[in-house]
Write a protein that holds these residues in place. Structure first.
Motif, PDB file in Angstrom:
ATOM      1  N   ASP A 134      42.327  60.982  62.984  1.00 16.41           N
ATOM      2  CA  ASP A 134      43.593  60.967  61.985  1.00 16.41           C
ATOM      3  C   ASP A 134      43.693  60.107  60.849  1.00 16.41           C
ATOM      4  O   ASP A 134      44.456  59.817  60.447  1.00 16.41           O
ATOM      5  N   GLU A 135      42.653  59.099  61.250  1.00 18.10           N
ATOM      6  CA  GLU A 135      42.486  57.843  60.123  1.00 18.10           C
ATOM      7  C   GLU A 135      42.166  58.660  58.102  1.00 18.10           C
ATOM      8  O   GLU A 135      41.466  58.963  58.481  1.00 18.10           O
ATOM      9  N   PHE A 136      42.978  57.868  57.613  1.00 20.92           N
ATOM     10  CA  PHE A 136      43.078  58.417  56.422  1.00 20.92           C
ATOM     11  C   PHE A 136      41.552  57.355  55.374  1.00 20.92           C
ATOM     12  O   PHE A 136      41.863  56.639  56.049  1.00 20.92           O
ATOM     13  N   GLN A 137      40.881  58.455  55.325  1.00 21.68           N
ATOM     14  CA  GLN A 137      39.268  57.847  54.532  1.00 21.68           C
ATOM     15  C   GLN A 137      39.999  57.796  53.029  1.00 21.68           C
ATOM     16  O   GLN A 137      39.044  58.630  52.768  1.00 21.68           O
ATOM     17  N   TRP A 138      40.018  56.912  52.689  1.00 25.62           N
ATOM     18  CA  TRP A 138      40.127  57.277  50.860  1.00 25.62           C
ATOM     19  C   TRP A 138      39.207  57.455  50.062  1.00 25.62           C
ATOM     20  O   TRP A 138      37.606  56.862  50.237  1.00 25.62           O
ATOM     21  N   GLY A 139      38.489  58.403  49.896  1.00 24.71           N
ATOM     22  CA  GLY A 139      37.500  59.092  49.025  1.00 24.71           C
ATOM     23  C   GLY A 139      36.086  58.954  50.304  1.00 24.71           C
ATOM     24  O   GLY A 139      34.981  59.179  49.575  1.00 24.71           O
ATOM     25  N   GLY A 140      36.426  59.344  51.008  1.00 23.13           N
ATOM     26  CA  GLY A 140      36.003  59.844  52.709  1.00 23.13           C
ATOM     27  C   GLY A 140      35.185  58.561  53.216  1.00 23.13           C
ATOM     28  O   GLY A 140      34.575  58.805  53.928  1.00 23.13           O
ATOM     29  N   VAL A 141      35.568  57.618  52.751  1.00 21.17           N
ATOM     30  CA  VAL A 141      35.608  56.400  53.613  1.00 21.17           C
ATOM     31  C   VAL A 141      36.510  55.614  54.539  1.00 21.17           C
ATOM     32  O   VAL A 141      37.604  55.623  53.675  1.00 21.17           O
TER      33      VAL A 141
END
Length: 141
Positions: A134-141
């Motif tokens: 559930d970690e946020f990944q800005w632009g998939g990163v």
């Protein structure tokens, strides 16, 4: 200074009331914290609820109610979860500021204000999917 945040502390008027609100959202408290601070694990960071007056003394300036020009955000895995989370927040005592709606940036989001005036966004961002933990990944990163 390293590029990370470990602890977000919200100044609140009533720690017990604020803790009830976040618990009603389904969040689990970290046990064993001090009597005047309640902590919730955010999976890589921590949200702390602390008396506003005590926090003001600590930082040396008066602190207004709410988040001012800062918005805390939580992303979802699916578009439908945005409305579900906003409904849960309202049932827990939040004021809905903006209902779930499509955003001009291509996602879907809504906003609420917690009982102490802190503003939250709930969003589904198809360009930044959540990772396996559930970690946020800005632009998939």
């Amino acid at each position: 200074m390293r590029q990370r945040v470990h602890l977000i502390t919200l100044g609140v008027d009533d720690v017990t009331r604020a803790a009830r609100f976040y618990t009603a959202l389904g969040w689990s408290r970290v046990e064993g914290t001090g009597a005047d601070m309640v902590v919730f694990n955010l999976h890589g960071a921590v949200l702390g609820l602390y008396p506003r007056a005590a926090l003001a003394r600590e930082v040396g300036v008066a602190l207004p109610q709410g988040s001012g020009s800062m918005v805390l955000s939580q992303n979802t895995r699916a578009k439908a979860e945005v409305a579900e989370m906003l409904a849960a927040a309202e049932a827990a005592g939040a004021e809905i500021l903006q209902p779930a709606r499509d955003a001009d940036w291509g996602g879907h989001h809504g906003h609420f204000r917690d009982p102490d005036g802190h503003i939250w966004e709930v969003a589904f961002n198809l360009f930044s999917p959540l990772g396996p933990a559930d970690e946020f990944q800005w632009g998939g990163v």
